[in-house]
Structure formats: C-alpha cells, structure tokens
Design a protein around this motif. Sequence first.
Motif, PDB file in Angstrom:
ATOM      1  N   LEU A   1       0.952  -1.188  -0.101  1.00 25.12           N
ATOM      2  CA  LEU A   1       0.044  -0.129   0.011  1.00 25.12           C
ATOM      3  C   LEU A   1       0.800   1.181  -0.108  1.00 25.12           C
ATOM      4  O   LEU A   1       0.411   2.293  -0.380  1.00 25.12           O
ATOM      5  CB  LEU A   1      -0.992   0.073   1.099  1.00 25.12           C
ATOM      6  CG  LEU A   1      -2.157  -0.855   1.053  1.00 25.12           C
ATOM      7  CD1 LEU A   1      -2.744  -1.231   2.492  1.00 25.12           C
ATOM      8  CD2 LEU A   1      -2.795  -0.682   0.080  1.00 25.12           C
ATOM      9  N   CYS A   2       1.993   1.288   0.608  1.00 22.41           N
ATOM     10  CA  CYS A   2       2.990   2.444   0.631  1.00 22.41           C
ATOM     11  C   CYS A   2       4.287   2.282   0.114  1.00 22.41           C
ATOM     12  O   CYS A   2       4.870   3.225   0.071  1.00 22.41           O
ATOM     13  CB  CYS A   2       3.038   2.766   1.984  1.00 22.41           C
ATOM     14  SG  CYS A   2       3.763   1.804   3.209  1.00 22.41           S
ATOM     15  N   GLY A   3       4.655   0.935  -0.485  1.00 13.78           N
ATOM     16  CA  GLY A   3       5.775   0.851  -1.153  1.00 13.78           C
ATOM     17  C   GLY A   3       7.159   0.722  -0.258  1.00 13.78           C
ATOM     18  O   GLY A   3       8.262   1.010  -0.631  1.00 13.78           O
ATOM     19  N   VAL A   4       6.797   0.321   1.204  1.00 10.00           N
ATOM     20  CA  VAL A   4       7.839   0.045   2.098  1.00 10.00           C
ATOM     21  C   VAL A   4       8.433  -1.316   2.027  1.00 10.00           C
ATOM     22  O   VAL A   4       7.541  -2.480   1.973  1.00 10.00           O
ATOM     23  CB  VAL A   4       7.438   0.264   3.541  1.00 10.00           C
ATOM     24  CG1 VAL A   4       8.494   0.161   4.541  1.00 10.00           C
ATOM     25  CG2 VAL A   4       7.052   1.787   3.639  1.00 10.00           C
ATOM     26  N   VAL A   5       9.805  -1.478   1.872  1.00  6.61           N
ATOM     27  CA  VAL A   5      10.280  -2.633   1.873  1.00  6.61           C
ATOM     28  C   VAL A   5      11.040  -2.911   3.071  1.00  6.61           C
ATOM     29  O   VAL A   5      11.517  -2.179   3.785  1.00  6.61           O
ATOM     30  CB  VAL A   5      11.442  -2.897   0.543  1.00  6.61           C
ATOM     31  CG1 VAL A   5      12.184  -4.164   0.847  1.00  6.61           C
ATOM     32  CG2 VAL A   5      10.875  -2.528  -0.824  1.00  6.61           C
ATOM     33  N   LEU A   6      10.680  -4.085   3.821  1.00  7.97           N
ATOM     34  CA  LEU A   6      11.149  -4.567   5.111  1.00  7.97           C
ATOM     35  C   LEU A   6      12.304  -5.756   5.054  1.00  7.97           C
ATOM     36  O   LEU A   6      11.912  -6.637   4.224  1.00  7.97           O
ATOM     37  CB  LEU A   6       9.805  -5.032   6.052  1.00  7.97           C
ATOM     38  CG  LEU A   6       9.109  -4.049   6.330  1.00  7.97           C
ATOM     39  CD1 LEU A   6       7.885  -4.296   5.265  1.00  7.97           C
ATOM     40  CD2 LEU A   6       8.618  -4.334   7.821  1.00  7.97           C
ATOM     41  N   LYS A   7      13.470  -5.329   5.603  1.00  9.11           N
ATOM     42  CA  LYS A   7      14.335  -6.367   5.566  1.00  9.11           C
ATOM     43  C   LYS A   7      14.482  -6.815   6.941  1.00  9.11           C
ATOM     44  O   LYS A   7      14.672  -6.140   8.038  1.00  9.11           O
ATOM     45  CB  LYS A   7      15.697  -5.714   5.189  1.00  9.11           C
ATOM     46  CG  LYS A   7      15.604  -5.309   3.455  1.00  9.11           C
ATOM     47  CD  LYS A   7      16.816  -4.705   3.043  1.00  9.11           C
ATOM     48  CE  LYS A   7      17.096  -4.367   1.528  1.00  9.11           C
ATOM     49  NZ  LYS A   7      18.165  -3.720   1.253  1.00  9.11           N
ATOM     50  N   TYR A   8      14.782  -8.081   7.167  1.00 10.60           N
ATOM     51  CA  TYR A   8      14.693  -8.614   8.467  1.00 10.60           C
ATOM     52  C   TYR A   8      16.098  -9.368   8.638  1.00 10.60           C
ATOM     53  O   TYR A   8      16.606 -10.121   7.825  1.00 10.60           O
ATOM     54  CB  TYR A   8      13.612  -9.757   8.691  1.00 10.60           C
ATOM     55  CG  TYR A   8      12.182  -9.072   8.460  1.00 10.60           C
ATOM     56  CD1 TYR A   8      11.585  -8.855   9.755  1.00 10.60           C
ATOM     57  CD2 TYR A   8      11.599  -9.227   7.300  1.00 10.60           C
ATOM     58  CE1 TYR A   8      10.370  -8.366   9.574  1.00 10.60           C
ATOM     59  CE2 TYR A   8      10.297  -8.579   7.421  1.00 10.60           C
ATOM     60  CZ  TYR A   8       9.717  -8.210   8.380  1.00 10.60           C
ATOM     61  OH  TYR A   8       8.304  -7.731   8.263  1.00 10.60           O
ATOM     62  N   TYR A   9      16.624  -9.177   9.800  1.00  8.46           N
ATOM     63  CA  TYR A   9      18.030  -9.635  10.085  1.00  8.46           C
ATOM     64  C   TYR A   9      17.891 -10.509  11.443  1.00  8.46           C
ATOM     65  O   TYR A   9      17.184 -10.224  12.521  1.00  8.46           O
ATOM     66  CB  TYR A   9      18.716  -8.525  10.460  1.00  8.46           C
ATOM     67  CG  TYR A   9      19.188  -7.612   9.235  1.00  8.46           C
ATOM     68  CD1 TYR A   9      20.167  -7.822   8.275  1.00  8.46           C
ATOM     69  CD2 TYR A   9      18.121  -6.284   9.139  1.00  8.46           C
ATOM     70  CE1 TYR A   9      20.281  -6.878   7.079  1.00  8.46           C
ATOM     71  CE2 TYR A   9      18.546  -5.648   7.950  1.00  8.46           C
ATOM     72  CZ  TYR A   9      19.283  -5.992   7.121  1.00  8.46           C
ATOM     73  OH  TYR A   9      19.381  -5.128   5.875  1.00  8.46           O
ATOM     74  N   ASP A  10      18.358 -11.543  11.395  1.00  4.54           N
ATOM     75  CA  ASP A  10      18.297 -12.633  12.514  1.00  4.54           C
ATOM     76  C   ASP A  10      19.641 -12.604  13.246  1.00  4.54           C
ATOM     77  O   ASP A  10      20.743 -12.142  12.891  1.00  4.54           O
ATOM     78  CB  ASP A  10      18.190 -14.200  11.739  1.00  4.54           C
ATOM     79  CG  ASP A  10      17.390 -14.796  12.503  1.00  4.54           C
ATOM     80  OD1 ASP A  10      17.078 -14.599  13.863  1.00  4.54           O
ATOM     81  OD2 ASP A  10      17.088 -15.979  12.170  1.00  4.54           O
TER      82      ASP A  10
ATOM     83  N   GLU B   1      15.428   1.313  -2.698  1.00  6.34           N
ATOM     84  CA  GLU B   1      16.438   2.261  -2.070  1.00  6.34           C
ATOM     85  C   GLU B   1      17.227   1.343  -0.991  1.00  6.34           C
ATOM     86  O   GLU B   1      16.782   0.649  -0.366  1.00  6.34           O
ATOM     87  CB  GLU B   1      15.758   3.534  -1.294  1.00  6.34           C
ATOM     88  CG  GLU B   1      15.326   4.601  -2.289  1.00  6.34           C
ATOM     89  CD  GLU B   1      15.033   5.831  -1.415  1.00  6.34           C
ATOM     90  OE1 GLU B   1      15.125   5.876  -0.186  1.00  6.34           O
ATOM     91  OE2 GLU B   1      14.556   6.849  -2.169  1.00  6.34           O
ATOM     92  N   GLU B   2      18.603   1.541  -1.247  1.00  8.73           N
ATOM     93  CA  GLU B   2      19.477   0.789  -0.308  1.00  8.73           C
ATOM     94  C   GLU B   2      19.589   1.267   1.160  1.00  8.73           C
ATOM     95  O   GLU B   2      19.456   0.704   2.032  1.00  8.73           O
ATOM     96  CB  GLU B   2      20.873   0.841  -0.912  1.00  8.73           C
ATOM     97  CG  GLU B   2      21.854  -0.048  -0.077  1.00  8.73           C
ATOM     98  CD  GLU B   2      21.414  -1.510   0.012  1.00  8.73           C
ATOM     99  OE1 GLU B   2      21.884  -2.216   0.845  1.00  8.73           O
ATOM    100  OE2 GLU B   2      20.983  -1.961  -1.111  1.00  8.73           O
ATOM    101  N   GLN B   3      19.560   2.803   1.349  1.00  7.44           N
ATOM    102  CA  GLN B   3      19.649   3.111   2.473  1.00  7.44           C
ATOM    103  C   GLN B   3      18.197   3.205   3.359  1.00  7.44           C
ATOM    104  O   GLN B   3      17.066   3.454   2.653  1.00  7.44           O
ATOM    105  CB  GLN B   3      19.929   4.619   2.527  1.00  7.44           C
ATOM    106  CG  GLN B   3      20.096   5.547   3.725  1.00  7.44           C
ATOM    107  CD  GLN B   3      21.007   4.745   4.719  1.00  7.44           C
ATOM    108  OE1 GLN B   3      21.881   4.251   4.426  1.00  7.44           O
ATOM    109  NE2 GLN B   3      20.741   4.763   6.161  1.00  7.44           N
TER     110      GLN B   3
END
Length: 130
Positions: free
Chosen positions: A44-53, A72-74
């Motif tokens: 809906l808003c174009g946010v990419v989430l990256k999860y780190y374990d 975006e990388e940052q």
Amino acid sequence: MYAKAGIAAVALVAIVVLVAALAWAPSQPPTDLGDPVAFGVAFLCGVVLKYYDYVPEDQNYWRAVSLHIDAEEQWFALLVWPAPGADELEFWVDRDRDGVPDNYERLTNSEFETKYTWSACTIMERLGVR
C-alpha cells in the motif's frame, strides 16, 4: 600563580564538558547488519522491510528490521533489539536517507507500538517520510 590555577580550572571544565557530551551523544546505528534473512513488502505504501536474524539463528526473534522506500538501499527507519526476546529496542530514523540518522530513541516494545504501531505504512506516515 593565579594564571596557572585559572588554566587548570579551564582545562578541568573542558574535560568535564567533553565527557558529558560523549555520554549524551546519541547512539549510532550498527554499520553492518549482515545480509537480511527475509524480506517483506507493504504494497500500500511501497515500504520494503528487511529482517536480520541473530547469530546463531533464533527463529523466534528478529535481531533487526530495516524499512526502505521501494528499492532504495538506505533505510529510513531501523529497529534493533539487543537480545532475543528483549522488551526494549533501539530505533533510528533517517528521513532524508542520507546515511546520517536524524533521530534516535530507546523504547520498550509497547512504547514503540503506542507511538508508531507495528505497521510499516503507519511508521512511514508518522515519521513524515516521503
């Protein structure tokens, strides 16, 4: 004699100010989280989430989550938990995504949920990120 005492007093005050400034300086985000182990997208808003374990891997808890706009990388928001199951997290915000955090907060999970919610789109909106 008075000049030496004055210089010593000024030096002492300078040292105290420097130590206080370092103690109150905001925490800096981790520079290398490693590779993300999972991804998510809030369409809906174009946010990419990256999860780190955590290492060693603990499948019940995430060590960190970074939020990005599209490809975006940052990140514009970074959440880091100091230990698996921790009730407190560190939260950095970089609204203009220039690599220099604009804001830092240390919050409990419930404080974070009350202030920002766990919705990526709502977090982005409340931070005023465009």
